[in-house]
Design a protein around this motif. Sequence first.
Motif, PDB file in Angstrom:
ATOM      1  N   ARG A   1       0.944  -1.286   0.018  1.00 57.05           N
ATOM      2  CA  ARG A   1       0.059  -0.056  -0.115  1.00 57.05           C
ATOM      3  C   ARG A   1       0.849   1.122  -0.031  1.00 57.05           C
ATOM      4  O   ARG A   1       0.690   2.172  -0.748  1.00 57.05           O
ATOM      5  N   GLY A   2       1.742   1.339   0.944  1.00 63.55           N
ATOM      6  CA  GLY A   2       2.405   2.787   1.131  1.00 63.55           C
ATOM      7  C   GLY A   2       3.635   2.945   0.214  1.00 63.55           C
ATOM      8  O   GLY A   2       3.810   2.073  -0.653  1.00 63.55           O
ATOM      9  N   PRO A   3       4.300   4.047   0.458  1.00 62.56           N
ATOM     10  CA  PRO A   3       5.217   4.399  -0.963  1.00 62.56           C
ATOM     11  C   PRO A   3       6.650   3.835  -0.712  1.00 62.56           C
ATOM     12  O   PRO A   3       7.452   3.790  -1.807  1.00 62.56           O
TER      13      PRO A   3
ATOM     14  N   VAL B   1      10.625  -6.422  18.715  1.00 60.37           N
ATOM     15  CA  VAL B   1      10.038  -7.744  18.514  1.00 60.37           C
ATOM     16  C   VAL B   1       9.051  -7.497  17.127  1.00 60.37           C
ATOM     17  O   VAL B   1       7.971  -6.678  17.284  1.00 60.37           O
ATOM     18  N   GLN B   2       9.431  -8.267  16.167  1.00 61.51           N
ATOM     19  CA  GLN B   2       8.694  -8.170  14.993  1.00 61.51           C
ATOM     20  C   GLN B   2       7.707  -9.279  14.985  1.00 61.51           C
ATOM     21  O   GLN B   2       8.172 -10.592  14.633  1.00 61.51           O
ATOM     22  N   LEU B   3       6.508  -8.962  14.739  1.00 61.89           N
ATOM     23  CA  LEU B   3       5.338  -9.986  14.291  1.00 61.89           C
ATOM     24  C   LEU B   3       5.044  -9.901  12.896  1.00 61.89           C
ATOM     25  O   LEU B   3       5.535  -9.104  12.250  1.00 61.89           O
ATOM     26  N   ILE B   4       4.453 -11.103  12.416  1.00 61.39           N
ATOM     27  CA  ILE B   4       4.233 -11.050  11.036  1.00 61.39           C
ATOM     28  C   ILE B   4       2.761 -10.923  10.917  1.00 61.39           C
ATOM     29  O   ILE B   4       1.664 -11.178  11.685  1.00 61.39           O
ATOM     30  N   GLY B   5       2.482 -10.340   9.667  1.00 58.49           N
ATOM     31  CA  GLY B   5       1.126  -9.996   9.307  1.00 58.49           C
ATOM     32  C   GLY B   5       0.890 -10.783   8.048  1.00 58.49           C
ATOM     33  O   GLY B   5       1.720 -11.537   7.134  1.00 58.49           O
ATOM     34  N   ASN B   6      -0.459 -10.906   7.593  1.00 58.78           N
ATOM     35  CA  ASN B   6      -0.762 -11.358   6.163  1.00 58.78           C
ATOM     36  C   ASN B   6      -0.251 -10.991   5.067  1.00 58.78           C
ATOM     37  O   ASN B   6       0.078 -11.525   4.156  1.00 58.78           O
ATOM     38  N   HIS B   7       0.040  -9.524   4.782  1.00 61.27           N
ATOM     39  CA  HIS B   7       0.762  -9.183   3.921  1.00 61.27           C
ATOM     40  C   HIS B   7       2.277  -9.622   3.852  1.00 61.27           C
ATOM     41  O   HIS B   7       2.702  -9.841   2.769  1.00 61.27           O
ATOM     42  N   ASP B   8       2.928  -9.660   4.905  1.00 63.01           N
ATOM     43  CA  ASP B   8       4.293 -10.173   4.982  1.00 63.01           C
ATOM     44  C   ASP B   8       4.326 -11.751   4.598  1.00 63.01           C
ATOM     45  O   ASP B   8       5.326 -12.068   3.840  1.00 63.01           O
ATOM     46  N   ALA B   9       3.194 -12.445   5.147  1.00 61.95           N
ATOM     47  CA  ALA B   9       3.105 -13.969   4.911  1.00 61.95           C
ATOM     48  C   ALA B   9       3.059 -14.143   3.329  1.00 61.95           C
ATOM     49  O   ALA B   9       3.165 -15.490   2.945  1.00 61.95           O
ATOM     50  N   GLN B  10       2.757 -13.385   2.476  1.00 59.30           N
ATOM     51  CA  GLN B  10       2.547 -13.631   1.213  1.00 59.30           C
ATOM     52  C   GLN B  10       3.809 -14.069   0.703  1.00 59.30           C
ATOM     53  O   GLN B  10       3.829 -15.023  -0.580  1.00 59.30           O
ATOM     54  N   TYR B  11       5.028 -14.109   1.100  1.00 63.95           N
ATOM     55  CA  TYR B  11       6.195 -14.119   0.369  1.00 63.95           C
ATOM     56  C   TYR B  11       6.962 -15.296   1.254  1.00 63.95           C
ATOM     57  O   TYR B  11       7.991 -15.743   1.128  1.00 63.95           O
ATOM     58  N   LEU B  12       6.139 -16.209   1.960  1.00 58.34           N
ATOM     59  CA  LEU B  12       6.424 -17.421   2.444  1.00 58.34           C
ATOM     60  C   LEU B  12       5.795 -18.584   1.981  1.00 58.34           C
ATOM     61  O   LEU B  12       5.771 -19.826   2.392  1.00 58.34           O
TER      62      LEU B  12
ATOM     63  N   GLU C   1      -0.353 -18.149  -1.584  1.00 54.30           N
ATOM     64  CA  GLU C   1      -0.790 -17.788  -2.572  1.00 54.30           C
ATOM     65  C   GLU C   1      -0.840 -16.118  -2.560  1.00 54.30           C
ATOM     66  O   GLU C   1      -1.471 -15.636  -1.440  1.00 54.30           O
ATOM     67  N   PRO C   2      -0.129 -15.358  -3.303  1.00 52.70           N
ATOM     68  CA  PRO C   2      -0.217 -13.985  -3.258  1.00 52.70           C
ATOM     69  C   PRO C   2      -1.559 -13.240  -3.420  1.00 52.70           C
ATOM     70  O   PRO C   2      -2.399 -13.927  -4.127  1.00 52.70           O
ATOM     71  N   PHE C   3      -1.862 -12.216  -2.769  1.00 51.94           N
ATOM     72  CA  PHE C   3      -3.111 -11.446  -3.053  1.00 51.94           C
ATOM     73  C   PHE C   3      -3.067  -9.933  -3.254  1.00 51.94           C
ATOM     74  O   PHE C   3      -4.053  -9.378  -3.788  1.00 51.94           O
ATOM     75  N   TRP C   4      -1.729  -9.534  -2.947  1.00 56.01           N
ATOM     76  CA  TRP C   4      -1.700  -8.332  -3.310  1.00 56.01           C
ATOM     77  C   TRP C   4      -0.825  -7.986  -4.594  1.00 56.01           C
ATOM     78  O   TRP C   4      -0.084  -8.597  -4.995  1.00 56.01           O
ATOM     79  N   PRO C   5      -1.580  -7.115  -5.692  1.00 56.78           N
ATOM     80  CA  PRO C   5      -0.985  -7.118  -6.982  1.00 56.78           C
ATOM     81  C   PRO C   5       0.365  -6.534  -7.137  1.00 56.78           C
ATOM     82  O   PRO C   5       1.255  -7.148  -8.206  1.00 56.78           O
TER      83      PRO C   5
END
Length: 249
Positions: free
Chosen positions: A40-42, A61-72, A75-79
Motif C-alpha cells: 500500500r504505502g510508498p 519484537v517483529q510480528l508477522i502479518g498477512n501481507h508479509d506472509a505472502q512471501y512465505l 498464494e499472493p493476493f496483493w497485485p
Amino acid sequence: MATIAIIGDVGGCLEQLAAAVDALDDPAAVVVQVGDLVDRGPDSSGVLSYVADRLAGPRWVQLIGNHDAQYLGLEPFWPERLPDADAARLRDWWRRERLQVAAAVRTGDGEELLVTHAGLSRWAWGELGEPVTASTAAALLNTRPEPVLWHAEGPLWTEAPTALYPQWLEDGPPMPFSQVHGHSTIIDWDRRAWRCRERIRDRSTVDWDARHTVTRAGGARFVAVDPRHGTTGAPQWSPLILRDATLLD
C-alpha cells in the motif's frame, strides 16, 4: 519492567514508522510491531531496511502479518509485488525466527495481553487447546501450527468486526486474557463511522487521536491498534504505550 510501545500496521509507510519510534520518550523502550510491514504505502523496501537495522537488538519484537506472509510460499493476493531482495529478506527472517507470530505482555497492573497481527479467535484458541494465559498462547502460536496460522480465522487473517469479536461475545467460555491486534478495525477512521454491529459498538470506546479502540469481552478486552495508513499515512495516530510493563517469555 520497561516501556513497551505496540505499533500497528505499517503498510509501507516508512515516515510514519520512523516518526513514531523517534517520538518515544524512553530510549530503552521495547517496540512490538504487529506486522504488515509492506504493501500500500510508498516505501516498503525502506520499511524493511529500517526494521533490519533494529531486529538484531533486544528492543524490537517483529510480528508477522498477512501481507508479509505472502512471501512465505502462500498464494499472493496483493497485485504489487516486492522486489526479489525484499521477498528474500522476509523469508530469511522467518527461517531465522526474527519474525514471530505472537508476543505476550504483562502490564504494570498485572493484566496479561496477547499481541498478534489479527487477533486470536475463539476457534483458533480452541485449536490451540484453550490456553489460559497469554504467555502460553503466544508460546503455542510461535511453534507455527500451520493449520491455525493460515486459516481464515487464524491470527493473521481473522476480521475483528465480523469474526474475532462476535465469536468471543457469543455464549461459551469467556476470553481468558486480553488481546492487542492490528489488521482490521471496527471504525472507519477517515469517515469517523462505525463498521460493526450495535452489540460490539456498545462495548467499545474510541481514541480518535491515537486511532485505537478498546472493546470489552467479559473480564478481558480487545485493543485494536491498526491506524489504517492507506497509501499516504494516517494524518494523526500513535502507538499503544504501556508503562512499567514486562515482555513475557
